[in-house]
Design a protein around this motif. Structure first.
Motif, PDB file in Angstrom:
ATOM      1  N   GLN A  87      54.155  20.314  32.554  1.00 22.85           N
ATOM      2  CA  GLN A  87      52.754  20.161  32.963  1.00 22.85           C
ATOM      3  C   GLN A  87      52.644  19.274  34.207  1.00 22.85           C
ATOM      4  N   LEU A  91      51.168  20.261  37.945  1.00 23.59           N
ATOM      5  CA  LEU A  91      50.080  19.555  38.626  1.00 23.59           C
ATOM      6  C   LEU A  91      50.526  19.074  40.011  1.00 23.59           C
ATOM      7  N   ARG A 110      49.021  24.206  26.815  1.00 25.52           N
ATOM      8  CA  ARG A 110      48.699  22.875  27.342  1.00 25.52           C
ATOM      9  C   ARG A 110      47.891  22.977  28.642  1.00 25.52           C
ATOM     10  N   LEU A 111      48.308  23.876  29.509  1.00 25.99           N
ATOM     11  CA  LEU A 111      47.660  23.966  30.824  1.00 25.99           C
ATOM     12  C   LEU A 111      46.327  24.712  30.755  1.00 25.99           C
ATOM     13  N   MET A 112      46.166  25.584  29.785  1.00 23.09           N
ATOM     14  CA  MET A 112      44.915  26.331  29.664  1.00 23.09           C
ATOM     15  C   MET A 112      43.853  25.557  28.874  1.00 23.09           C
ATOM     16  N   GLY A 113      44.267  24.802  27.861  1.00 20.25           N
ATOM     17  CA  GLY A 113      43.300  24.068  27.052  1.00 20.25           C
ATOM     18  C   GLY A 113      42.603  24.920  26.002  1.00 20.25           C
ATOM     19  N   THR A 114      43.055  26.133  25.821  1.00 17.88           N
ATOM     20  CA  THR A 114      42.452  27.036  24.832  1.00 17.88           C
ATOM     21  C   THR A 114      43.532  27.516  23.862  1.00 17.88           C
ATOM     22  N   ASP A 159      41.870  34.580  24.587  1.00 17.10           N
ATOM     23  CA  ASP A 159      41.180  33.279  24.624  1.00 17.10           C
ATOM     24  C   ASP A 159      41.796  32.350  25.663  1.00 17.10           C
ATOM     25  N   ARG A 186      46.144  24.871  38.606  1.00 21.84           N
ATOM     26  CA  ARG A 186      45.946  23.634  37.864  1.00 21.84           C
ATOM     27  C   ARG A 186      46.623  22.535  38.682  1.00 21.84           C
TER      28      ARG A 186
ATOM     29  N   ARG B 165      31.284  35.857  36.118  1.00 22.59           N
ATOM     30  CA  ARG B 165      31.627  35.943  34.699  1.00 22.59           C
ATOM     31  C   ARG B 165      31.763  37.414  34.362  1.00 22.59           C
TER      32      ARG B 165
ATOM     33  N   GLN D  87      38.573  20.083  19.871  1.00 23.52           N
ATOM     34  CA  GLN D  87      38.964  21.245  20.677  1.00 23.52           C
ATOM     35  C   GLN D  87      38.653  22.553  19.934  1.00 23.52           C
ATOM     36  N   LEU D  91      36.095  25.592  21.085  1.00 25.10           N
ATOM     37  CA  LEU D  91      36.494  27.002  21.240  1.00 25.10           C
ATOM     38  C   LEU D  91      35.614  27.910  20.377  1.00 25.10           C
ATOM     39  N   ARG D 110      42.508  17.386  27.049  1.00 21.21           N
ATOM     40  CA  ARG D 110      43.042  18.505  26.272  1.00 21.21           C
ATOM     41  C   ARG D 110      42.419  19.829  26.720  1.00 21.21           C
ATOM     42  N   LEU D 111      41.125  19.822  26.916  1.00 18.03           N
ATOM     43  CA  LEU D 111      40.425  21.079  27.222  1.00 18.03           C
ATOM     44  C   LEU D 111      40.594  21.490  28.682  1.00 18.03           C
ATOM     45  N   MET D 112      40.844  20.531  29.554  1.00 18.12           N
ATOM     46  CA  MET D 112      41.020  20.856  30.968  1.00 18.12           C
ATOM     47  C   MET D 112      42.466  21.246  31.289  1.00 18.12           C
ATOM     48  N   GLY D 113      43.425  20.616  30.635  1.00 17.29           N
ATOM     49  CA  GLY D 113      44.833  20.917  30.915  1.00 17.29           C
ATOM     50  C   GLY D 113      45.382  20.226  32.157  1.00 17.29           C
ATOM     51  N   THR D 114      44.606  19.323  32.731  1.00 16.63           N
ATOM     52  CA  THR D 114      45.024  18.596  33.932  1.00 16.63           C
ATOM     53  C   THR D 114      44.964  17.093  33.670  1.00 16.63           C
ATOM     54  N   ARG D 185      33.403  26.723  30.747  1.00  9.70           N
ATOM     55  CA  ARG D 185      33.439  27.370  29.439  1.00  9.70           C
ATOM     56  C   ARG D 185      34.881  27.364  28.979  1.00  9.70           C
ATOM     57  N   ARG D 186      35.091  27.010  27.708  1.00  2.10           N
ATOM     58  CA  ARG D 186      36.414  27.134  27.098  1.00  2.10           C
ATOM     59  C   ARG D 186      36.186  27.775  25.733  1.00  2.10           C
ATOM     60  N   GLY D 187      36.819  28.948  25.497  1.00  5.47           N
ATOM     61  CA  GLY D 187      36.480  29.724  24.309  1.00  5.47           C
ATOM     62  C   GLY D 187      34.997  30.032  24.377  1.00  5.47           C
TER      63      GLY D 187
END
Lengths: 234, 234, 234, 234
Positions: A87, A91, A110-114, A159, A186, B165, D87, D91, D110-114, D185-187
């Protein structure tokens, strides 16, 4: 020269004769061959799960411009420290190509967050990957679609965050569709998720798939950019 | 109450018995019925090409919150002054739903800035519109896909800007895919391109399609927002 | 070699001594110099409003890989047929860099589909263009910001579609901000709007601005891509 | 009725007299007041770090439509199991508003991945949050900018994925800019990062900030959507 590291779980090929028949030296070696087919030269190395540090110690990641990732049955065995480093390197600018079942790998999630979840069915039906972004360098030299006569199906919903750029959308004989080529940035790093690549079909022998892999390595290579300076500012 | 104007070219229905059999009062009236089916009430009016100002004089556009647009064989007959006003109203916040062959309408091409071209085949095959964004309000109450047993095919590439979107992606029996539900914002206005609606198939009688139209009207309705102040600043 | 055409209105420089003092040979010649400063070589030509076809006959546009556009007081004098050709060429893959007051040019408005309006004030204050996307090739070699000691102010809201990628955001001494480097794709073509460049300040002598112009030409150059096949499909 | 949970670290207010003077009952209570000021009614509860499960046991998260998150000095004390649940709930559709120093909170990262890193300086200078998207419901009732006379500075680069929609960009007296209102938006879940809110300035007493918080809760509330069905498909 671009330094490429091809990471492969490398378990199916050693455990399952059907897989070994398709990829006798491992999926990573077939992908390495694919990268060697084009006009550009890369400095390619491979790394696999059961090597120390999964073949990805700091010094390897430091020298890697683009990392390719294939995993399937052993995602959970990848150490979190290695995921942290992958990761971090993305970055900083390292490119990452995530292949097929790698959608569920730790670095991609990890990089997507979903959840990166999807629908699937192992039916050996036909897939057509339609180019929906004909101006993108990843599809240089590709016709309006890539046809794969036998594949596993992946279906929507997928997702993941809305891709920065959607390149391919797959049609499946059984009635489903899938966003099968997705670009993300990212930090300074470029990420490309590319669906083809099931272990029991010789997908990485397909000339179009090989062309896309080469194009994607080129696209994902780091550019110089501007400083990423964080923290307290005078 | 939301003021909705349904614009229809209204030529096929008067010229072609097959179309008249499907839409005896015109496509616009069937869509008006669809909007009346839900829980929400709208103030609905219709407008057609052969009315003065195409039924869209300034005072009508001024009062319109959401405009729906169906056209096909007479795009070129739409006056540029009307296109100017539609564009202006969208930038001010009016919602715009562009239906099926409206992809080639002047207002849509004006707002997209691209050719809006695509591939097509009139084969009466099955279409499945897969939901690729299950969290979007436009798909409230829709199952994982909408199936239309007989439709005209539209295929990629679809020459539009990358949607803000992507909501639906269509699978066609004949082997193609298409981004069939696309959201855009231009100025303060929300635009939704929705593919279903060929004149010789009773697509606007389909309950799911009608539900999407109602959801999309709701989604595209203007919100209050903040001032759009341009020009010289003291 | 990349073929670059620099289009300039070339009126201010001939009508106004203050402008002529800054750009004695015209803004286009200063930009041509800037492109010649780097490591890469381009085949550069210039074109201006008062030439036949504004210097952009079909054969010139056909051979142009990247077009730069500077205009201000005579946007309306640009013939619609030329705008049609520019749009068509961008959709086919030609890159387009739109500079400063070119935000109100016909080609840019055509391709954006919005008013492209903004706020402005000619106050000679300081501008800082902050890099918000340090991983983008357009900012290769640029520090965390570019500082211009004296500029005209452009402020938000900027009525353009949400950029595919936002590269620079400007801070102005007088209290405003502006999205001053915006990337778009339309069809196969790459478009970059770059704010710096007022006619009475020697902005195109600034080394960082010149570096960005060179980077942007490189970024906007067409790639091979995949066929753009439209129309009836068998 | 929308169920809102306001999560606050609630340490500064109990440890530091200066903070306690500004937020005597805790930041969460001031935000709760803000949500009560508008026309819409919410079922508001609060939760803090030192409660069992940080005040966020499963049953609370299950009933929460929109979660607000303020944290600063104790991000690391938030249990990973709680982050997992947050998280997962996002989602599934729960809205999440991340405030100020919450950019470094575990749920946001966590949700951003950065890295979500940025530049900062505690200088008490003026900030202007310019509306760059005047058509978005989050800015309903807001003028062209929000001015905060004394704030901490946050500057670019901000290491987050490109926002789905950029709403505010901040101008700082000291010479920096920052993307200060970012939608994701995530999920199925909507996420809004909103910069204002330092613990030693009474930012959450500002009427415009309070209006944005109310608008954002409304925007982030879950909609019905379509099924999120994953896994093996017959």
């Amino acid at each position: 020269m671009t330094d490429v590291t091809i990471w492969n779980e490398f378990r199916h090929e050693r455990e399952d004769d059907d897989v070994a028949a398709v990829y006798p030296d491992g999926i990573h070696e077939t992908i390495a061959d694919a990268l060697g087919d084009g006009d550009r030269e890369y400095d390619v190395r491979t790394a696999t799960l059961d090597e120390p540090d999964h073949g990805l110690p700091d010094e390897v990641l430091e020298e890697t411009d683009v990392l390719l990732w294939w995993g399937h049955e052993a995602h959970d065995e990848v150490a979190d420290e290695v995921v942290d480093r992958v990761q971090q390197r993305v970055l900083e600018g390292m490119g990452l190509l995530v292949l097929h079942s790698g959608h569920f790998s730790k670095p991609f999630k990890r990089l997507m967050g979903t959840s990166c979840d999807l629908q699937w069915r192992e039916d050996g039906g036909t897939e057509r990957l339609w180019v929906v972004d004909p101006g993108h360098p990843i599809v240089d030299g590709i016709d309006e679609y890539i046809e794969l006569p036998e594949t596993e199906m992946y279906g929507e919903p997928f997702d993941v965050p809305e891709p920065d750029r959607l390149i391919f959308t797959s049609w499946f004989e059984g009635g489903e569709v899938f966003r099968s080529g997705c670009c993300y940035r990212r930090g300074n790093g470029r990420i490309f998720y590319f669906r083809p690549g099931h272990e029991t079909y010789p997908i990485y022998e397909n000339e179009d798939v090989r062309q896309v892999l080469r194009n994607a390595v080129e696209w994902a290579s780091p550019t110089g950019g501007s400083p990423r300076t964080f923290g307290h500012r005078e």
